[in-house]
Design a protein around this motif. Structure first.
Motif, short mmCIF file in Angstrom:
data_model
loop_
_atom_site.label_atom_id
_atom_site.label_comp_id
_atom_site.label_asym_id
_atom_site.label_seq_id
_atom_site.Cartn_x
_atom_site.Cartn_y
_atom_site.Cartn_z
N LEU A 1 0.83 -1.20 0.00
CA LEU A 1 0.00 0.00 0.00
C LEU A 1 0.87 1.26 0.00
N ARG A 2 0.46 2.22 -0.80
CA ARG A 2 1.17 3.51 -0.87
C ARG A 2 0.32 4.65 -0.36
N GLN A 3 -0.95 4.40 -0.18
CA GLN A 3 -1.89 5.47 0.16
C GLN A 3 -2.85 4.92 1.22
N PRO A 4 -3.30 5.73 2.16
CA PRO A 4 -4.23 5.23 3.18
C PRO A 4 -5.53 4.73 2.55
N GLU B 1 -9.07 4.57 -1.52
CA GLU B 1 -7.89 5.38 -1.22
C GLU B 1 -8.30 6.79 -0.83
N VAL B 2 -7.67 7.32 0.21
CA VAL B 2 -7.95 8.71 0.62
C VAL B 2 -6.64 9.42 0.89
N SER B 3 -6.71 10.72 1.11
CA SER B 3 -5.51 11.48 1.45
C SER B 3 -5.14 11.18 2.91
N TRP B 4 -3.92 11.52 3.28
CA TRP B 4 -3.51 11.31 4.67
C TRP B 4 -4.36 12.15 5.62
N GLU B 5 -4.69 13.38 5.21
CA GLU B 5 -5.52 14.24 6.08
C GLU B 5 -6.88 13.59 6.33
N TYR C 1 0.30 -3.79 4.08
CA TYR C 1 -0.56 -4.63 3.23
C TYR C 1 -2.02 -4.60 3.69
N LEU C 2 -2.90 -4.85 2.74
CA LEU C 2 -4.30 -5.17 3.05
C LEU C 2 -4.33 -6.69 3.17
#
Ligand code: MGD
Ligand code: MGD
Ligand code: SF4
Ligand code: MO
Length: 746
Positions: A66-69, A79-83, A427-428
């Motif tokens: 995973l690269r993104q939350p 997928e969402v932004s860190w904020e 990982y998921l």
């Protein structure tokens, strides 16, 4: 392997995938690692590496990493932004905490925390911020007995002696298979070569294991013990040594309490009395006890197989008892206490507060806390049992308890009943699929590394620092944990994480200033902090610890001494020599002595004495685990170089047991216990003792909802679906070895 191009960059890195801390040489082209080799100039590993180290580039490139939350929605993960992710975490945790019960939020921290500088340093602030009694780690499915014993005997649960393998002449090893595991609580890269050197110089390696492992194949002697009986057998060795007056504690005698009571306490545990339980002939036990006592440089080492089994605490105790009785504790060639280059000298006189367990207890089963942790074998029941203190939200950090802890399938169900769950994971997978939010830290190649955790367990004092190979695309794990800590403290998802950075460093600086002989006395914290080197907070902490450590630059006192800058100039690391004598200064027991016989040890001895009179029935098979060279617990099966053609979640069974059950090699069998059942292929082999079967853990990736393209295609099932939630004794460590099972054709 691709040919080298002129634009290729060579970088050196310490492998963070196991405890051996090998130095790797990486060839980097653009944003990819095109080759991994052992770093022949590494001061510690000298070029050694294993297939996992080679796969480090594949881990970085893994498209499933995973690269993104992610946040869970009705239509799956998004997928969402860190904020957005942190805001979601804040809302979820606030709802649970608003009810005024801190214990309603639990934390589970897994094994990779100790291999990751940021996670390692920033877990503590998170634990403090959560202020929950429901704190769990992989230690209670692993080595907690060792901490309990070091706490009781030496007054410091983190003072773990390790075999001085390079100077040892006679090594007894139980429940460990370093030929495949590369060592545990014993950092020494290329243990196979070190152990071969031991026997080549005329030394002896004795391996005690229900299986004929690769390590056993290289040993001078192998004895197949019945699972869960290591404590009894070690007590018999001690009994012989005391009875035959072979004990030679030497300089330890005057600093050890309890020696005089041993004769009577050990009397019942004769080699004859334990033989029927352990399956080791009395004359072999007696002979080995005499050899051990006679050797000028011997070590007794027990690990995973001895500790994650019944009477694991007593096995850990009897191990150290033997090292004391033979005078080998804290002696070159015996077992010694390592000290990392980042650890301040333990100055001053012996003596301290000592160690206690049970300052609070688990709610449902009333099991004692150890080192502020509760046994992870109780996690599911703490989630599902109503009442005040019931867990309603869970944070997992670098852990996969659905595959790695007892009764995993039941735990998975329990996770679905939570109100809120967050996983900090790359990982998921089987565990994080249950989370509402997944926060992925960067890959190992996108962070700096100094192996703070394992240099404390290393046979030589080594310091080696690795720069990040690539720029991180998201926040470092330290930053993620700091943010979670601030949310838990009620300071909000947007609070400034430098608050936590600052607190952490201040605490370390203040601890140093508290020493009467501090090299920083008279200085203000701000002045000290202004002197520190490093682009990120973790690096500044490493710089501080190295400079104030035993070989440190001492903030000007010793200009040629160790610092982060010096390590940057030495990409193959620096070696500060073998382990040194640490006693008695290291002892932090109230008496300032080695305290052999605490009330807890008396209780355990009474409990095992009762078992001595009551041999267990042998109608069922006992299930144990095993580790494989290419694998790493539950999470490297998604890499083509490791999974393809290597992964083998196969049950090993002795030919006699197979014949008795009408089972054939290559067939499919069902393994059942009171916890559940799994179906796996069978391999019939004489390399396991009759009455015992073995299955590796960390498999079973076919669960719905995981995003593991390759691992999901790897056959196998999770052994922990048949492991019960039993704990071994006072440590709360799960009994993962020696589980009674039935095996039949499927
Ligand atoms: N039956 C049985 N059970 C066992 C064992 C056994 O031998 N038999 N062994 C036990 C032992 S010794 C241990 S240590 C435990 C391990 O238990 P756990 O630590 O719970 O499990 P791991 O399989 O190590 O899973 C590590 C998780 O961390 C994630 N991860 C990897 N790197 C990082 C990182 O840098 N940051 C973050 N945040 N996540 C990361 C992985 O994706 C994975 O989800 O299992 C125990 N369970
Ligand atoms: N390749 C690889 N390396 C690893 C890991 C991995 O998953 N794969 N995991 C890492 C982790 S987290 C850890 S904690 C270490 C563990 O490393 P080690 O402590 O070396 O443990 P294992 O390799 O699991 O070997 C344990 C041995 O104990 C035996 N055994 C089982 N029950 C008993 C018993 O009751 N008594 C005795 N005497 N023996 C018993 C098993 O047959 C097995 O051979 O390995 C680390 N290194
Ligand atoms: S033995 Fe351990 S440290 Fe060395 S390359 Fe393999 S996984 Fe990495
Ligand atoms: Mo472990």
């Amino acid at each position: 392997m691709s040919k080298l191009a002129s634009s290729d960059r060579i970088v050196y890195r310490t492998c963070p995938l196991c405890e051996a801390t090998c130095g790797l040489e990486l060839t980097v082209r653009d944003q990819r690692v095109v080759r991994v080799r052992g770093d022949r100039d590494d001061v510690f590993s000298g070029g050694y590496l294993c297939p996992k180290g080679v796969a480090l580039g594949q881990l970085h490139d893994d498209p499933d990493r995973l690269r993104q939350p992610l946040i869970k929605t009705d239509s799956g993960f998004r997928e969402v932004s860190w904020e957005q992710a942190f805001a979601h975490v804040e809302a979820g945790l606030r709802a649970v905490l608003a009810r005024g019960d801190r214990n309603a939020v639990a934390l589970y921290a897994g094994n990779p925390v100790s291999h990751n500088l940021g996670a390692n340093l920033y877990l503590r602030p998170l634990v403090r911020a959560l202020a929950t009694q429901n704190f769990y780690t992989a230690s209670t499915v692993d080595q907690m007995p060792k901490h309990v014993v070091s706490g009781l005997m030496f007054g410091d649960p983190q003072a773990l002696p390790v075999p001085d393998v390079d100077r040892c002449e006679w090594l007894l090893m139980l429940g460990a298979n370093p030929w495949e595991s590369n060592g545990s609580l014993w950092t020494a890269p290329n243990l196979p070569a070190r152990l071969k050197a031991l026997t080549r110089r005329g030394g002896k390696l004795v391996v005690v294991d229900p299986r004929r492992t690769r390590t056993a194949n290289h040993a001078s002697e192998h004895h197949a013990i019945r699972p869960g009986t290591d404590a009894l057998w070690l007590l018999a060795l001690a009994q012989v040594i005391v009875e035959e007056q072979l004990a030679k504690p030497g300089r330890l005698a005057s600093m050890t309490d309890g020696l005089e009571s041993l004769h009577d306490l050990l009397a019942p545990f004769t080699p004859q009395a334990v033989a029927v339980h352990c399956g080791i002939a009395a004359q072999d036990t007696r002979r080995l006890a005499r050899e051990l006592a006679a050797s000028p440089a011997a070590a007794v080492y027990a690990r995973f197989g001895s500790h994650a089994a019944r009477f694991g605490t007593l096995a850990a105790w009897a191990t150290e008892l033997l090292n004391v009785l033979t005078g080998n504790l804290d002696r070159a060639g015996g077992v010694m206490f390592p000290r990392g280059a980042h650890e301040r000298a333990r100055h001053g006189a012996a003596g301290g507060k000592g160690f206690r367990i049970g300052r609070f207890r688990s709610r449902v089963r009333s099991l004692p806390e150890v080192m502020s942790e509760l046994p992870v074998a109780t996690l599911a029941e703490e989630i599902t049992t109503p009442g005040r203190g019931q867990i309603r939200a869970l944070l997992t950090v670098a852990g996969n308890p659905v595959l790695s802890t007892p009764a995993g399938a039941q735990l998975a169900q329990a996770l679905d009943s939570l109100e809120f769950m967050v996983s900090v994971d790359i990982y998921l997978n089987e565990t994080s699929r249950h989370a509402d939010v997944i926060l992925p830290p960067p890959s190992p190649l996108e962070r700096s590394h100094y192996d703070m955790f394992f240099y404390r367990l290393s046979v030589r004092a080594i310091a080696n620092y690795s720069e990040p190979v690539f720029d991180a695309k998201g926040p470092d794990e330290s930053h993620i944990l700091a943010r979670l800590a601030l949310i838990a403290r009620g300071e909000g998802a947007a609070a400034d994480t430098t608050i936590i950075d600052r607190e952490l460093l201040d605490e370390l600086v203040q601890r140093e200033l508290a020493h009467a002989d501090s090299m920083l006395s008279g200085q203000q914290i701000e002045q000290v902090e202004a002197m520190l080197d490093g682009d990120v907070p973790c690096d500044r902490i490493v710089d501080f610890l190295l400079r104030s450590g035993p070989f440190g630059e001492g903030f000007g006192r010793n200009p040629d001494g160790l610092s982060l800058a010096q390590l940057r100039a030495h990409p193959h690391g620096l070696d500060f020599g073998p382990m040194q004598t640490q006693l008695p200064g290291l002892l932090k027991t109230p008496s300032g002595h080695i305290e052999l016989l605490s009330p807890l040890v008396h209780e355990e001895l009474a409990r095992i004495r009762a078992q001595l009179l009551d041999p267990a029935p042998r109608t069922e098979l006992l299930l144990i685990g095993r580790r494989e060279f290419q694998s790493n617990n539950s999470w490297l099966h998604n890499l083509p170089g490791l999974a393809a053609g290597h992964a083998s979640c196969v049950l090993h069974m002795h030919p006699d047991d197979a014949r008795e059950r009408g089972l054939g090699d290559g067939g499919t069998v069902r393994i059942s216990s009171s916890a559940g059942s799994v179906v796996v292929p069978l391999a019939v082999t004489a390399d396991i003792v009759s009455g015992v079967v073995s299955l590796p853990h960390g498999y079973g990736h076919q669960l719905t909802g995981v995003r593991l393209g390759i691992a999901a295609g790897v056959a196998g099932a999770s052994v922990n679906d048949v492991v019960e939630c039993e704990v071994e004794g006072p440590s709360g460590n799960a009994v993962l070895n020696g589980v009674a099972v039935r095996v039949e054709a499927a």
